[in-house]
Design an enzyme around this catalytic site. Sequence first.
Site, PDB file in Angstrom:
ATOM      1  N   LYS A  45       0.984  -0.544   0.268  1.00  0.00           N
ATOM      2  CA  LYS A  45       0.224  -0.155   0.262  1.00  0.00           C
ATOM      3  C   LYS A  45       0.683   0.873  -0.097  1.00  0.00           C
ATOM      4  CE  LYS A  45      -3.594  -1.907   2.730  1.00  0.00           C
ATOM      5  NZ  LYS A  45      -4.306  -1.820   3.881  1.00  0.00           N
ATOM      6  N   LYS A  47       2.159   2.920   2.361  1.00  0.00           N
ATOM      7  CA  LYS A  47       1.937   3.019   4.012  1.00  0.00           C
ATOM      8  C   LYS A  47       2.948   2.988   4.916  1.00  0.00           C
ATOM      9  CE  LYS A  47      -2.888   3.326   3.495  1.00  0.00           C
ATOM     10  NZ  LYS A  47      -4.420   3.177   4.318  1.00  0.00           N
TER      11      LYS A  47
HETATM   12  N1  C2G Z   1     -12.394   4.696   6.872  1.00  0.00           N
HETATM   13  C1  C2G Z   1     -14.522   5.281   6.957  1.00  0.00           C
HETATM   14  N2  C2G Z   1     -14.140   6.780   7.153  1.00  0.00           N
HETATM   15  C2  C2G Z   1     -13.068   7.190   7.246  1.00  0.00           C
HETATM   16  C3  C2G Z   1     -12.352   6.726   6.788  1.00  0.00           C
HETATM   17  C4  C2G Z   1     -11.735   5.048   7.028  1.00  0.00           C
HETATM   18  O1  C2G Z   1     -15.494   4.523   7.307  1.00  0.00           O
HETATM   19  N3  C2G Z   1     -13.384   8.860   7.087  1.00  0.00           N
HETATM   20  C5  C2G Z   1     -12.734   2.678   6.525  1.00  0.00           C
HETATM   21  C6  C2G Z   1     -12.459   2.506   4.858  1.00  0.00           C
HETATM   22  O2  C2G Z   1     -13.182   2.696   4.628  1.00  0.00           O
HETATM   23  C7  C2G Z   1     -12.127   1.137   6.003  1.00  0.00           C
HETATM   24  C8  C2G Z   1     -11.433   1.172   7.486  1.00  0.00           C
HETATM   25  O3  C2G Z   1     -12.133   2.395   7.831  1.00  0.00           O
HETATM   26  O4  C2G Z   1     -13.337   0.162   6.068  1.00  0.00           O
HETATM   27  C9  C2G Z   1     -10.001   1.250   7.277  1.00  0.00           C
HETATM   28  O5  C2G Z   1      -9.824   2.468   6.626  1.00  0.00           O
HETATM   29  P1  C2G Z   1      -7.871   1.744   6.406  1.00  0.00           P
HETATM   30  O6  C2G Z   1      -7.169   1.535   7.214  1.00  0.00           O
HETATM   31  O7  C2G Z   1      -7.582   3.256   4.975  1.00  0.00           O
HETATM   32  O8  C2G Z   1      -8.158   1.095   5.589  1.00  0.00           O
HETATM   33  P2  C2G Z   1      -7.136   0.743   4.169  1.00  0.00           P
HETATM   34  O9  C2G Z   1      -5.810   1.176   4.333  1.00  0.00           O
HETATM   35  O10 C2G Z   1      -8.453   1.146   2.742  1.00  0.00           O
HETATM   36  O11 C2G Z   1      -7.174  -0.777   4.058  1.00  0.00           O
HETATM   37  O12 C2G Z   1      -7.445  -5.128   2.263  1.00  0.00           O
HETATM   38  C10 C2G Z   1      -8.436  -4.263   2.522  1.00  0.00           C
HETATM   39  C11 C2G Z   1      -6.784  -2.894   2.697  1.00  0.00           C
HETATM   40  O13 C2G Z   1      -6.127  -3.449   4.127  1.00  0.00           O
HETATM   41  C12 C2G Z   1      -7.978  -1.256   3.368  1.00  0.00           C
END
Ligand code: C2G
Length: 133
Positions: A45, A47
């Site tokens: 990612k 990240k």
């Molecule tokens: N999320 C949310 N609202 C936000 C930020 C995040 O609802 N303002 C949700 C995202 O949609 C996700 C969850 O919180 O469902 C986790 O977000 P992230 O840590 O950014 O996850 P991500 O990097 O998208 O990883 O295999 C799938 C990946 O691991 C998802």
Amino acid sequence: MKKVITYGTFDLLHYGHVNLLRRAKEQGDYLIVALSTDEFNWNQKQKKCYFSYEKRKQLLEAIRYVDLVIPEEAWDQKVSDVQEFKVDVFVMGDDWKGKFDFLKDYCEVVYLPRTPEISTTQIKENLRQKNDK
Ligand code: C2G
């Protein structure tokens, strides 16, 4: 017992994540969070996490909606996770809408609206602006 699973990095943990976890738990009785490892975040990612996997796991385990935290080490572990943990519902924020529909062969797939006004990027930007003043 109706089991729910969701995936993510959850760094820096904020109320948007908690809103998601609360609504994910409402889909069943037991919520598993597959937490992206530091290696997965960096290699897959691009990240760089502020908090290590262990610290992010500790934070998630303190959230009342979360029942179990497991590592997410690969994009393609979802089918085996769903089967291994006998998951009934897969939940993700709707920024992923459609991306995991292949899981419909194994469980219910639910995309929930994101919390619009908050993101880790936003937090970091706000902090940077405050420091620049
Ligand atoms: N999320 C949310 N609202 C936000 C930020 C995040 O609802 N303002 C949700 C995202 O949609 C996700 C969850 O919180 O469902 C986790 O977000 P992230 O840590 O950014 O996850 P991500 O990097 O998208 O990883 O295999 C799938 C990946 O691991 C998802």
